[in-house]
Design a protein around this motif. Structure first.
Motif, short mmCIF file in Angstrom:
data_model
loop_
_atom_site.label_atom_id
_atom_site.label_comp_id
_atom_site.label_asym_id
_atom_site.label_seq_id
_atom_site.Cartn_x
_atom_site.Cartn_y
_atom_site.Cartn_z
N GLY A 58 0.79 -1.23 0.00
CA GLY A 58 0.00 0.00 0.00
C GLY A 58 0.81 1.27 0.00
O GLY A 58 0.25 2.36 0.12
N ARG A 59 2.14 1.16 -0.15
CA ARG A 59 2.98 2.36 -0.09
C ARG A 59 2.66 3.32 -1.22
O ARG A 59 2.61 4.55 -1.02
N GLU A 60 2.45 2.80 -2.43
CA GLU A 60 2.19 3.66 -3.58
C GLU A 60 0.90 4.46 -3.37
O GLU A 60 0.84 5.65 -3.71
N ILE A 61 -0.11 3.81 -2.80
CA ILE A 61 -1.37 4.50 -2.54
C ILE A 61 -1.16 5.60 -1.51
O ILE A 61 -1.66 6.72 -1.64
N ALA A 62 -0.40 5.28 -0.46
CA ALA A 62 -0.14 6.27 0.59
C ALA A 62 0.61 7.47 0.05
O ALA A 62 0.31 8.63 0.39
N VAL A 63 1.61 7.22 -0.81
CA VAL A 63 2.38 8.32 -1.41
C VAL A 63 1.47 9.19 -2.27
O VAL A 63 1.54 10.43 -2.24
#
Length: 247
Positions: A58-63
């Protein structure tokens, strides 16, 4: 220079330190909105950031969400929410504005704090038989705390600056002398209000800087302070020496 002197005279005027719009009351309102906003944002963003940092998903979504939220103009968002909520819900609209602006920094601080940890440390913790909860609480949380405090620091400073515009919708705060002074052309009052906000931000920033430094584990601080390179760096340097001499 005269304007600065007039601003100081306005600040130290006893009349400005009492009453409904006195500096202590305005400061209390400013701190209240800031504390509530950052607390609510932390309850939302920090657990999500920890989950992202711990699981690696989920890092890409958070960024993307953080980047989009930071691009939103705070004043425009405040006015939009006030119009949507209605004049009877202005405090709720303002609070939601400040919460939305605080979330990106807190989210980033939470997940980057865990992502920055050397994976070998996590592997070593797993090898000792630690559970996932123990790994998080005893290793990831403590090593990631400085970056989390850094995110909290950034979020708080942003909210302190943004709460200044709360006076535009009649919610008080240290922005009141600024908002009131501009149409009256009382530039000494405007400058005094700006000085108060800047001083508050500097004090809060200093406190968070001290907290961030204190949060660094003693072992990590000692290693960083010694200036000794890691073993891998020694090996890399020894490898490069023959190559350099051969050239």
């Amino acid at each position: 220079m005269n304007l600065f002197g007039d601003a100081l005279a306005w600040l130290f005027d006893p009349a400005q330190w009492s009453g409904t719009y006195g500096i202590p009351t305005l400061l209390g309102q400013h701190l209240l909105y800031t504390a509530l906003s950052v607390l609510i944002a932390a309850v939302i963003a920090v657990p999500i950031g920890w989950i992202i940092g711990h699981t690696g998903t989920g890092r890409e979504i958070a960024v993307a969400v953080s980047g989009a939220a930071r691009a939103i103009p705070s004043f425009g968002l405040l006015i939009l929410l006030v119009l949507l909520f209605g004049v009877l819900q202005v405090p709720a609209a303002a609070l939601l504005t400040f919460v939305l602006l605080a979330i990106p920094s807190l989210l980033a601080g939470a997940y980057t704090g865990l992502e920055a940890i050397d994976r070998r440390v996590i592997d070593a913790a797993k090898a000792t038989g630690m559970t996932q909860w123990q790994i998080f609480w005893k290793v990831e949380f403590r090593l990631g705390l400085p970056l989390l405090i850094g995110g909290l620091r950034a979020a708080t400073l942003q909210v302190i600056a943004t709460v200044t515009i709360a006076a535009y919708v009649n919610l008080g705060g240290l922005g009141f002398p600024i908002i009131q002074g501009i149409p009256l052309r009382r530039f000494d009052q405007v400058l005094a209000g700006a000085l108060l906000v800047a001083l508050l931000a500097l004090i809060v920033d200093l406190l968070f800087a001290l907290a961030q430094r204190a949060a660094v584990p003693a072992g990590v601080r000692a290693t960083a302070g010694s200036g000794r390179p890691a073993r891998g760096a020694h090996r890399e340097r020894h490898r490069s020496q023959p190559a350099a001499s051969a050239g």
